[in-house]
Design a protein around this motif. Structure first.
Motif, PDB file in Angstrom:
ATOM      1  N   ARG A 193       1.941  -0.884   0.156  1.00 38.60           N
ATOM      2  CA  ARG A 193       2.475  -0.902   1.527  1.00 38.60           C
ATOM      3  C   ARG A 193       3.829  -1.603   1.580  1.00 38.60           C
ATOM      4  O   ARG A 193       4.778  -1.120   2.216  1.00 38.60           O
ATOM      5  CB  ARG A 193       1.477  -1.605   2.433  1.00 38.60           C
ATOM      6  N   GLU A 194       3.935  -2.721   0.883  1.00 41.76           N
ATOM      7  CA  GLU A 194       5.153  -3.531   0.944  1.00 41.76           C
ATOM      8  C   GLU A 194       6.354  -2.791   0.357  1.00 41.76           C
ATOM      9  O   GLU A 194       7.430  -2.743   0.973  1.00 41.76           O
ATOM     10  CB  GLU A 194       4.919  -4.845   0.198  1.00 41.76           C
ATOM     11  N   VAL A 195       6.182  -2.201  -0.835  1.00 42.25           N
ATOM     12  CA  VAL A 195       7.327  -1.502  -1.429  1.00 42.25           C
ATOM     13  C   VAL A 195       7.641  -0.222  -0.654  1.00 42.25           C
ATOM     14  O   VAL A 195       8.811   0.164  -0.528  1.00 42.25           O
ATOM     15  CB  VAL A 195       7.099  -1.184  -2.925  1.00 42.25           C
TER      16      VAL A 195
ATOM     17  N   SER B 260      -2.628   0.462   8.732  1.00 40.39           N
ATOM     18  CA  SER B 260      -3.149   1.787   8.381  1.00 40.39           C
ATOM     19  C   SER B 260      -2.153   2.490   7.473  1.00 40.39           C
ATOM     20  O   SER B 260      -0.977   2.105   7.397  1.00 40.39           O
ATOM     21  CB  SER B 260      -3.387   2.637   9.639  1.00 40.39           C
ATOM     22  N   ILE B 261      -2.610   3.516   6.800  1.00 45.30           N
ATOM     23  CA  ILE B 261      -1.705   4.342   6.002  1.00 45.30           C
ATOM     24  C   ILE B 261      -0.629   4.946   6.904  1.00 45.30           C
ATOM     25  O   ILE B 261       0.543   5.053   6.531  1.00 45.30           O
ATOM     26  CB  ILE B 261      -2.491   5.463   5.284  1.00 45.30           C
ATOM     27  N   HIS B 262      -1.023   5.304   8.106  1.00 45.07           N
ATOM     28  CA  HIS B 262      -0.082   5.898   9.059  1.00 45.07           C
ATOM     29  C   HIS B 262       1.064   4.954   9.382  1.00 45.07           C
ATOM     30  O   HIS B 262       2.186   5.407   9.676  1.00 45.07           O
ATOM     31  CB  HIS B 262      -0.825   6.292  10.340  1.00 45.07           C
TER      32      HIS B 262
ATOM     33  N   HIS C 230      -6.189   8.455   7.305  1.00 51.98           N
ATOM     34  CA  HIS C 230      -4.898   7.766   7.209  1.00 51.98           C
ATOM     35  C   HIS C 230      -4.508   7.048   8.498  1.00 51.98           C
ATOM     36  O   HIS C 230      -3.567   6.250   8.501  1.00 51.98           O
ATOM     37  CB  HIS C 230      -3.792   8.746   6.788  1.00 51.98           C
ATOM     38  N   ARG C 231      -5.232   7.309   9.591  1.00 63.62           N
ATOM     39  CA  ARG C 231      -4.924   6.635  10.854  1.00 63.62           C
ATOM     40  C   ARG C 231      -5.897   5.496  11.176  1.00 63.62           C
ATOM     41  O   ARG C 231      -5.712   4.791  12.168  1.00 63.62           O
ATOM     42  CB  ARG C 231      -4.916   7.649  12.003  1.00 63.62           C
ATOM     43  N   ILE C 232      -6.921   5.320  10.368  1.00 60.16           N
ATOM     44  CA  ILE C 232      -7.893   4.255  10.627  1.00 60.16           C
ATOM     45  C   ILE C 232      -7.304   2.914  10.198  1.00 60.16           C
ATOM     46  O   ILE C 232      -6.813   2.758   9.078  1.00 60.16           O
ATOM     47  CB  ILE C 232      -9.211   4.521   9.873  1.00 60.16           C
TER      48      ILE C 232
END
Length: 375
Positions: free
Chosen positions: A327-329, A8-10, A366-368
């Motif tokens: 996400r990785e960076v 998730s974004i979170h 952002h939490r999904i």
């Protein structure tokens, strides 16, 4: 590309982010109105991403967010986004408002070999890339510029069509969710009078750059236009002609004209028209609340809906996925001490569930948990 599983974004930003209303999700940060008062800014409209006032608010938020974890002054800004004009302008404004050096990565997956262009703007440089996998090269570029990605660096991550639904790769699924929300909202309001072909024709016609001066490139305005065309108060050809000839120069002029003849509206539309018109006159940039509430649901239902081991092609066509390269960076730079902060131009009403939906288990966007896809 690979399926990197659920996340998730979170998981990498936490709650350090703002949606369009600029009210921080993290309760440790002061509210939007408090920021305006402290900065001596007008308490009127919420500024848009490219406005100078937006930059001053973001600088204040970043400084406060950094102080939550360590007493370090921010010296540098890195911005990851997907649009040269909107994100590029926001990046430049924020750097100058903060007095910071800055590097921005603006990405989109395009056909052809990997390529990048560097735009020099004094203390700011923009790295324009034609693929998201170039983010690793951008990290190397930062180092060659003597740009440390450490505790004195703030990383601003755009969410829409950057961290989530990457432009050129997966953004069409975000667009599908929005169009479905418009269609669903208008179907409910028009009932048996809804015409799918008429709706799609109207939406496609006015969702073009040539009409942005009229619609302000605002999906709420576009949804309302489709509603009014759908009920027959205007004909598509006539409205197009009115806009092209300048008889109707703005959406505000059109909705005021509708209000002057609201007795011709079907009774069931009078209430929704009145609500939208009232909010437009107040300057609310997202006046069609019913549409935005629907957009939240159609977006949420396109996240994490497929099996964990689903094929990449299916994920990119049917699900809104997280951009693995972003996400990785982000995780790597966070481990190096940099501050991560997210921003979204999506309205809060389309990003955070209503109390009724929250009681049924729906989460903020952002939490999904959804799949991450990338190299």
């Amino acid at each position: 590309m690979k399926n990197h599983g659920f996340t998730s974004i979170h998981d990498f930003l936490g709650d350090l982010l703002v949606y369009r209303n600029l009210s921080p999700v993290d309760p440790r940060l002061g509210g939007f109105r408090d920021k305006l008062r402290k900065l001596g800014l007008s308490l009127g409209l919420v500024p848009r991403k490219s406005d100078p006032e937006y930059a001053h608010i973001m600088v204040s938020l970043l400084k406060e967010a950094r102080s939550l974890e360590m007493p370090v002054s921010i010296e540098r800004l890195v911005y990851i986004g997907d649009t040269r004009l909107n994100d590029g302008t926001a990046f430049t404004n924020i750097c100058r408002a903060g007095g910071w050096r800055g590097l921005a990565f603006i990405g989109s997956d395009k056909q052809g070999r990997q390529d990048a262009e560097i735009l020099n703007q004094g203390n700011e440089k923009i790295y324009l890339a034609n693929c998201w996998s170039a983010l690793m090269d951008f990290g190397h570029f930062c180092r060659t510029q003597g740009f440390s990605l450490d505790e004195a660096t703030a990383i601003l991550v755009d969410i829409d069509k950057t961290a989530l639904g990457a432009r050129g790769r997966n953004d069409h699924v975000i667009d599908q969710a929005r169009i479905e929300a418009v269609r669903h909202t208008i179907t409910v309001l028009l009932g048996g009078g809804f015409d799918q072909v008429r709706f799609k024709t109207a939406y496609d016609r006015f969702n073009q750059p040539e009409f942005h001066a009229f619609t302000a490139d605002n999906q709420d305005y576009l949804a309302y236009i489709c509603l009014i065309l759908g009920c027959g108060l205007y004909g598509l050809g006539g409205l197009v002609n009115d806009v092209q000839t300048g008889r109707l120069a703005s959406f505000e002029q059109m909705i005021a004209e509708v209000d002057g003849q609201c007795d011709r509206l079907p009774p069931e539309l009078n209430e929704i028209h009145g609500e939208i018109y009232r909010l437009v006159r107040k300057g609310d940039p997202t006046p069609f609340k019913a549409f935005r509430f629907s957009e939240y649901k159609t977006t949420a239902e396109r996240m994490g809906k497929l099996d964990e081991d689903a094929e990449v092609d299916q994920l990119l066509q049917e699900e809104i996925v997280i951009t693995q390269e972003v996400r990785e960076v982000a995780l790597m730079w966070r481990d190096q001490g940099a501050l991560l902060f997210g921003l979204s131009d999506k309205p809060d009403e389309a990003s955070i569930p209503s109390p009724e939906l929250a009681s049924r288990g729906y989460l903020p966007i952002h939490r999904i948990r959804t799949h991450a896809v990338g190299v």
